[in-house]
Design a protein around this motif. Structure first.
Motif, PDB file in Angstrom:
ATOM      1  N   ALA A 110       0.876  -1.160  -0.125  1.00  0.00           N
ATOM      2  CA  ALA A 110      -0.164   0.003   0.080  1.00  0.00           C
ATOM      3  C   ALA A 110       0.704   1.275  -0.079  1.00  0.00           C
ATOM      4  O   ALA A 110       0.573   2.346  -0.818  1.00  0.00           O
ATOM      5  CB  ALA A 110      -1.005   0.115   1.248  1.00  0.00           C
ATOM      6  N   MET A 111       2.051   1.348   0.834  1.00  0.00           N
ATOM      7  CA  MET A 111       2.743   2.630   0.645  1.00  0.00           C
ATOM      8  C   MET A 111       3.561   2.740  -0.475  1.00  0.00           C
ATOM      9  O   MET A 111       3.815   3.644  -0.946  1.00  0.00           O
ATOM     10  CB  MET A 111       3.814   2.364   2.061  1.00  0.00           C
ATOM     11  N   ILE A 112       4.108   1.497  -1.224  1.00  0.00           N
ATOM     12  CA  ILE A 112       4.663   1.550  -2.385  1.00  0.00           C
ATOM     13  C   ILE A 112       3.677   2.076  -3.309  1.00  0.00           C
ATOM     14  O   ILE A 112       4.109   2.796  -4.404  1.00  0.00           O
ATOM     15  CB  ILE A 112       5.353   0.344  -2.671  1.00  0.00           C
ATOM     16  N   SER A 113       2.570   1.644  -3.378  1.00  0.00           N
ATOM     17  CA  SER A 113       1.311   2.221  -4.323  1.00  0.00           C
ATOM     18  C   SER A 113       1.044   3.511  -4.367  1.00  0.00           C
ATOM     19  O   SER A 113       0.897   4.173  -5.242  1.00  0.00           O
ATOM     20  CB  SER A 113       0.088   1.317  -4.174  1.00  0.00           C
ATOM     21  N   ALA A 114       1.092   4.003  -3.090  1.00  0.00           N
ATOM     22  CA  ALA A 114       0.995   5.400  -2.859  1.00  0.00           C
ATOM     23  C   ALA A 114       1.830   6.530  -3.550  1.00  0.00           C
ATOM     24  O   ALA A 114       1.827   7.540  -3.821  1.00  0.00           O
ATOM     25  CB  ALA A 114       0.965   5.769  -1.257  1.00  0.00           C
ATOM     26  N   ALA A 115       3.063   5.843  -3.577  1.00  0.00           N
ATOM     27  CA  ALA A 115       4.174   6.544  -4.343  1.00  0.00           C
ATOM     28  C   ALA A 115       3.679   7.059  -5.832  1.00  0.00           C
ATOM     29  O   ALA A 115       4.294   7.971  -6.375  1.00  0.00           O
ATOM     30  CB  ALA A 115       5.586   5.838  -4.504  1.00  0.00           C
ATOM     31  N   SER A 116       2.761   6.306  -6.416  1.00  0.00           N
ATOM     32  CA  SER A 116       2.288   6.612  -7.765  1.00  0.00           C
ATOM     33  C   SER A 116       1.757   8.022  -7.818  1.00  0.00           C
ATOM     34  O   SER A 116       1.811   8.784  -8.782  1.00  0.00           O
ATOM     35  CB  SER A 116       1.289   5.564  -8.214  1.00  0.00           C
ATOM     36  N   LEU A 117       1.074   8.705  -6.795  1.00  0.00           N
ATOM     37  CA  LEU A 117       0.428   9.883  -6.721  1.00  0.00           C
ATOM     38  C   LEU A 117       1.651  10.781  -6.863  1.00  0.00           C
ATOM     39  O   LEU A 117       1.647  11.785  -7.624  1.00  0.00           O
ATOM     40  CB  LEU A 117      -0.141  10.108  -5.408  1.00  0.00           C
ATOM     41  N   VAL A 118       2.939  10.800  -6.203  1.00  0.00           N
ATOM     42  CA  VAL A 118       4.065  11.551  -6.293  1.00  0.00           C
ATOM     43  C   VAL A 118       4.562  11.407  -7.729  1.00  0.00           C
ATOM     44  O   VAL A 118       5.068  12.335  -8.242  1.00  0.00           O
ATOM     45  CB  VAL A 118       5.204  11.022  -5.266  1.00  0.00           C
ATOM     46  N   TRP A 119       4.640  10.183  -8.321  1.00  0.00           N
ATOM     47  CA  TRP A 119       5.407  10.148  -9.533  1.00  0.00           C
ATOM     48  C   TRP A 119       4.562  10.941 -10.467  1.00  0.00           C
ATOM     49  O   TRP A 119       4.937  11.767 -11.498  1.00  0.00           O
ATOM     50  CB  TRP A 119       5.255   8.791  -9.881  1.00  0.00           C
ATOM     51  N   ASP A 120       3.189  10.818 -10.331  1.00  0.00           N
ATOM     52  CA  ASP A 120       2.159  11.489 -11.332  1.00  0.00           C
ATOM     53  C   ASP A 120       2.354  12.800 -11.390  1.00  0.00           C
ATOM     54  O   ASP A 120       2.433  13.701 -12.161  1.00  0.00           O
ATOM     55  CB  ASP A 120       0.888  10.944 -10.998  1.00  0.00           C
ATOM     56  N   ARG A 121       2.506  13.325 -10.076  1.00  0.00           N
ATOM     57  CA  ARG A 121       2.991  14.792 -10.027  1.00  0.00           C
ATOM     58  C   ARG A 121       4.029  15.380 -10.632  1.00  0.00           C
ATOM     59  O   ARG A 121       4.157  16.116 -11.383  1.00  0.00           O
ATOM     60  CB  ARG A 121       3.072  15.342  -8.440  1.00  0.00           C
ATOM     61  N   GLU A 122       5.459  14.399 -10.613  1.00  0.00           N
ATOM     62  CA  GLU A 122       6.699  14.955 -11.186  1.00  0.00           C
ATOM     63  C   GLU A 122       6.244  14.611 -12.725  1.00  0.00           C
ATOM     64  O   GLU A 122       6.864  15.440 -13.481  1.00  0.00           O
ATOM     65  CB  GLU A 122       7.654  13.957 -10.715  1.00  0.00           C
ATOM     66  N   LEU A 123       5.645  13.777 -13.059  1.00  0.00           N
ATOM     67  CA  LEU A 123       5.637  13.788 -14.587  1.00  0.00           C
ATOM     68  C   LEU A 123       4.522  14.396 -15.153  1.00  0.00           C
ATOM     69  O   LEU A 123       4.494  14.368 -16.665  1.00  0.00           O
ATOM     70  CB  LEU A 123       5.270  12.100 -15.147  1.00  0.00           C
TER      71      LEU A 123
END
Length: 283
Positions: A87-100
């Motif tokens: 769940a914590m690793i999946s939450a990182a997708s929100l951060v990556w979406d922001r950077e991209l």
């Protein structure tokens, strides 16, 4: 002179918001399923805890637990650990979406930020729950019976834990702007939460300071409820159960399993609401 074409932004309705939640949810699932190697990578650490650490500790603790298999003892905790990590690793997708830059495209679309974050949370919870189900399917290898009541109860609880941890992950992700920083914060948070939860050791007889930290840890209550569920379907001596499954107490009061489950639910809803509030106010 070029003609000016009027554009009409459709009004938000509950149907459009539901479609937005479903779309974001499906996107995360498709991205996860498109990288099958990721599934096994995320499971490595929990399985190492279960089969390597559990086997190693067994040689040290057999005398004090009446020969009870430590892999069976840590199995409920490992399910929660697998859900937590994923769940914590999946939450990182929100951060990556922001950077991209993809997150900006979503936020300027005619849907609410609440729907976006809810879809992300459901996506992360679904992925985390699927990892927990894989670990649950290994129950027979550690002496846990494939009892229908046990399996259904464990499934419901791991889904609830997946939701609560995903909500926490979203709360962290909406606060952090860089993916590298999120990785550091995740390591700073996840490992203390795991080792203070009692997932890998009994909570009876802890030093005073460690007992306080254990009771303040939200994962403690998810692990304890899962362990109660598993131990209720095992043939365990009273002495071994008192040592390995003493339950969580507050000033001498035994916290019932239903209260623990309720706490996980309330914390999950509360953290999701706070994450939505922060995300809605973000620029």
């Amino acid at each position: 002179m070029a003609d000016i074409v009027a554009a009409r932004v459709p009004e938000r309705t509950w149907r459009s918001e539901a479609r937005a939640v479903k779309t974001v949810w499906n996107r995360d699932l498709i991205r996860f399923l498109g990288n099958r190697g990721q599934t096994m990578t995320w499971l490595v650490q929990p399985l190492l805890f279960l089969f390597v650490l559990g086997s190693g500790l067994q040689t040290l603790s057999a005398a004090s637990t009446g020969g009870f298999d430590l892999k069976t003892f840590i199995f409920p905790g490992v399910i929660c650990i697998a859900v937590l990590f994923t769940a914590m690793i999946s939450a990182a997708s929100l951060v990556w979406d922001r950077e991209l830059g993809f997150l900006r495209e979503m936020t300027i679309s005619p849907v609410s930020r609440t729907s976006i974050l809810l879809g992300k949370c459901l996506g992360g919870a679904s992925i985390a729950a699927s990892q927990g189900v894989i670990v649950l399917a290994l129950a027979g290898l550690v002496g846990v019976p494939y009892d229908i009541g046990l399996l259904l109860g464990a499934l419901g609880l791991l889904v609830l834990v997946a939701f609560a941890v995903s909500a926490f992950g979203m709360l962290v992700a909406v606060t952090i702007k860089q993916a590298q920083t999120f990785t550091w914060v995740m390591q700073l948070v996840v490992f203390p939460v795991v080792f203070l939860s009692g997932a890998l050791y009994p909570v009876s007889g802890l030093p005073g300071w460690l007992e306080v930290l254990n009771r303040l840890n939200p994962l403690t209550y998810a692990v304890d409820a899962m362990r109660h569920l598993v131990f209720d379907h095992l043939d365990v001596s009273e002495a071994a159960r008192q040592t390995l499954d003493p339950g969580v107490t507050w000033f001498g009061w035994q916290v019932p399993a239903l209260v623990e489950v309720g706490m996980v639910l309330v914390l999950g809803v509360g953290m999701l609401a706070l994450a939505i509030w922060r995300f809605s106010r973000a620029e």
